[in-house]
Motif scaffolding. Structure first.
Motif, PDB file in Angstrom:
ATOM      1  N   MET A 123       0.833  -1.199   0.000  1.00  0.00           N
ATOM      2  CA  MET A 123       0.000   0.000   0.000  1.00  0.00           C
ATOM      3  C   MET A 123       0.864   1.244   0.000  1.00  0.00           C
ATOM      4  O   MET A 123       2.000   1.212   0.465  1.00  0.00           O
ATOM      5  CB  MET A 123      -0.939  -0.015   1.199  1.00  0.00           C
ATOM      6  CG  MET A 123      -1.897  -1.188   1.135  1.00  0.00           C
ATOM      7  SD  MET A 123      -3.272  -0.997   2.260  1.00  0.00           S
ATOM      8  CE  MET A 123      -4.195  -2.467   1.820  1.00  0.00           C
ATOM      9  N   ARG A 126       3.644   8.225  -2.878  1.00  0.00           N
ATOM     10  CA  ARG A 126       2.658   9.059  -3.565  1.00  0.00           C
ATOM     11  C   ARG A 126       3.288  10.364  -4.039  1.00  0.00           C
ATOM     12  O   ARG A 126       2.966  10.879  -5.093  1.00  0.00           O
ATOM     13  CB  ARG A 126       1.461   9.332  -2.646  1.00  0.00           C
ATOM     14  CG  ARG A 126       0.620   8.091  -2.423  1.00  0.00           C
ATOM     15  CD  ARG A 126      -0.619   8.417  -1.615  1.00  0.00           C
ATOM     16  NE  ARG A 126      -1.422   7.228  -1.401  1.00  0.00           N
ATOM     17  CZ  ARG A 126      -2.275   6.704  -2.258  1.00  0.00           C
ATOM     18  NH1 ARG A 126      -2.441   7.276  -3.428  1.00  0.00           N
ATOM     19  NH2 ARG A 126      -2.967   5.619  -1.967  1.00  0.00           N
ATOM     20  N   ASP A 177     -11.449   4.339  -0.933  1.00  0.00           N
ATOM     21  CA  ASP A 177     -10.043   4.161  -1.274  1.00  0.00           C
ATOM     22  C   ASP A 177      -9.455   3.214  -0.233  1.00  0.00           C
ATOM     23  O   ASP A 177      -9.327   3.569   0.940  1.00  0.00           O
ATOM     24  CB  ASP A 177      -9.329   5.514  -1.255  1.00  0.00           C
ATOM     25  CG  ASP A 177      -7.808   5.404  -1.419  1.00  0.00           C
ATOM     26  OD1 ASP A 177      -7.288   4.278  -1.478  1.00  0.00           O
ATOM     27  OD2 ASP A 177      -7.142   6.454  -1.476  1.00  0.00           O
ATOM     28  N   SER A 225      -6.308   1.581   0.936  1.00  0.00           N
ATOM     29  CA  SER A 225      -4.858   1.702   0.810  1.00  0.00           C
ATOM     30  C   SER A 225      -4.291   1.927   2.203  1.00  0.00           C
ATOM     31  O   SER A 225      -5.004   1.783   3.199  1.00  0.00           O
ATOM     32  CB  SER A 225      -4.493   2.871  -0.115  1.00  0.00           C
ATOM     33  OG  SER A 225      -4.863   4.106   0.481  1.00  0.00           O
ATOM     34  N   ASP A 226      -3.005   2.290   2.287  1.00  0.00           N
ATOM     35  CA  ASP A 226      -2.445   2.578   3.591  1.00  0.00           C
ATOM     36  C   ASP A 226      -2.902   3.937   4.110  1.00  0.00           C
ATOM     37  O   ASP A 226      -2.612   4.308   5.246  1.00  0.00           O
ATOM     38  CB  ASP A 226      -0.910   2.507   3.544  1.00  0.00           C
ATOM     39  CG  ASP A 226      -0.296   3.542   2.617  1.00  0.00           C
ATOM     40  OD1 ASP A 226      -1.047   4.143   1.811  1.00  0.00           O
ATOM     41  OD2 ASP A 226       0.932   3.745   2.676  1.00  0.00           O
ATOM     42  N   ASP A 264      -7.771  -0.659  -9.694  1.00  0.00           N
ATOM     43  CA  ASP A 264      -6.661  -1.061  -8.824  1.00  0.00           C
ATOM     44  C   ASP A 264      -5.368  -0.452  -9.334  1.00  0.00           C
ATOM     45  O   ASP A 264      -5.152  -0.324 -10.544  1.00  0.00           O
ATOM     46  CB  ASP A 264      -6.531  -2.581  -8.798  1.00  0.00           C
ATOM     47  CG  ASP A 264      -7.684  -3.242  -8.062  1.00  0.00           C
ATOM     48  OD1 ASP A 264      -7.672  -3.225  -6.824  1.00  0.00           O
ATOM     49  OD2 ASP A 264      -8.602  -3.757  -8.733  1.00  0.00           O
ATOM     50  N   GLU A 292      -1.002  -0.447  -8.525  1.00  0.00           N
ATOM     51  CA  GLU A 292       0.126  -1.039  -7.809  1.00  0.00           C
ATOM     52  C   GLU A 292       1.390  -0.265  -8.140  1.00  0.00           C
ATOM     53  O   GLU A 292       1.742  -0.095  -9.310  1.00  0.00           O
ATOM     54  CB  GLU A 292       0.289  -2.511  -8.178  1.00  0.00           C
ATOM     55  CG  GLU A 292       1.371  -3.220  -7.377  1.00  0.00           C
ATOM     56  CD  GLU A 292       1.372  -4.727  -7.609  1.00  0.00           C
ATOM     57  OE1 GLU A 292       0.437  -5.396  -7.116  1.00  0.00           O
ATOM     58  OE2 GLU A 292       2.299  -5.215  -8.290  1.00  0.00           O
ATOM     59  N   GLY A 312       3.461  -0.339  -2.894  1.00  0.00           N
ATOM     60  CA  GLY A 312       2.152   0.150  -2.481  1.00  0.00           C
ATOM     61  C   GLY A 312       1.043  -0.341  -3.380  1.00  0.00           C
ATOM     62  O   GLY A 312       1.269  -0.632  -4.550  1.00  0.00           O
ATOM     63  N   LYS A 313      -0.152  -0.472  -2.791  1.00  0.00           N
ATOM     64  CA  LYS A 313      -1.331  -0.880  -3.541  1.00  0.00           C
ATOM     65  C   LYS A 313      -2.512  -0.018  -3.113  1.00  0.00           C
ATOM     66  O   LYS A 313      -2.564   0.453  -1.974  1.00  0.00           O
ATOM     67  CB  LYS A 313      -1.673  -2.347  -3.273  1.00  0.00           C
ATOM     68  CG  LYS A 313      -0.648  -3.342  -3.772  1.00  0.00           C
ATOM     69  CD  LYS A 313      -1.130  -4.766  -3.495  1.00  0.00           C
ATOM     70  CE  LYS A 313      -0.143  -5.792  -4.016  1.00  0.00           C
ATOM     71  NZ  LYS A 313      -0.615  -7.187  -3.776  1.00  0.00           N
ATOM     72  N   ALA A 314      -3.445   0.166  -4.041  1.00  0.00           N
ATOM     73  CA  ALA A 314      -4.682   0.878  -3.716  1.00  0.00           C
ATOM     74  C   ALA A 314      -5.817   0.301  -4.545  1.00  0.00           C
ATOM     75  O   ALA A 314      -5.618  -0.103  -5.700  1.00  0.00           O
ATOM     76  CB  ALA A 314      -4.550   2.372  -3.976  1.00  0.00           C
TER      77      ALA A 314
END
Length: 218
Positions: A1, A7, A76, A78-79, A195, A197, A207-209
């Motif tokens: 994430m 980001r 959303d 994600s982290d 999605d 990645e 990270g993933k979302a």
């Protein structure tokens, strides 16, 4: 994430390579009880034919100045998670949101002009859509959530060599984005499942979302 540093790297890459600036205001988010979809497929449009660009500002405008009543949701995973949900009418909005900073569900009620700033988390996706805007493939027309839509698929792994260079610079080596977005003739996404990645320079996953959004006309 996605970490905050990851980001930031994506945003810097987009600004440098694309020069794209999507001015969408920041956001809070709310609980999403799931997408309520009423679907009738009428796939009459061939793939790759012209379709409206995805316009996230159109969603914001619909919430600020609702032309009709609809149920809205955004999530959303994600982290840095965000959730929003609301019943929207031209006269009022009843909604909730949660996010990392506000983990307990917050409720709000008021006119669209008063409380619409609580429903802008979709703006978090501006950078991602700036990257993939040339990757959308029109899969046909479809009646969905009370709207006439074009179904657009997104898959960065099918891009040509030039686009792959962009994705490598912004998503990292092996990074990708895949999903489906249904948009009106004005470009409003009335449903989205997407999605993302992100990979580090060594190709490892950093990270993933997972994004889900819906506007359901009443």
């Amino acid at each position: 994430m996605f970490s905050d540093d990851s980001r930031k790297s994506v945003s810097i890459g987009i600004t440098t390579l694309l020069g794209v600036s999507l001015a969408l205001l920041g956001c809070n988010s709310s609980k999403n009880s799931g997408t309520r979809s009423t679907t009738t497929q009428t796939r009459s449009t061939v793939a790759n034919s012209a379709a409206p660009d995805i316009d996230l500002n159109c969603v914001i405008n619909h919430i600020q100045n609702p032309p009709e009543s609809f149920h809205y949701s955004f999530k959303d995973v994600s982290d840095n998670p965000w959730q929003e949900e609301a019943e929207v009418t031209p006269q009022s909005i009843d909604g909730t949101f949660t996010n990392n900073s506000v983990p307990n569900t917050q409720s709000f009620h008021g006119t669209p002009q008063e409380v619409s700033p609580n429903l802008r988390a979709i703006g978090r996706m501006a950078s991602l859509f700036a990257i993939v805007r040339s990757n959308e493939v029109n899969e046909g027309t479809e009646a969905l959530n009370g709207y006439s839509t074009n179904k657009l698929s997104i898959d960065t792994t099918r891009a040509d060599a030039a686009e792959q260079g962009l994705y490598k610079s912004t998503l990292g080596p092996g990074g990708w984005a895949k999903g489906t977005v249904w948009v009106t003739s004005q470009g409003c996404p009335v449903q989205m499942q997407l999605d993302e990645e992100l990979h580090s320079k060594d190709g490892s996953v950093s990270g993933k979302a997972h994004y889900v959004e819906a506007m359901v006309k009443k």
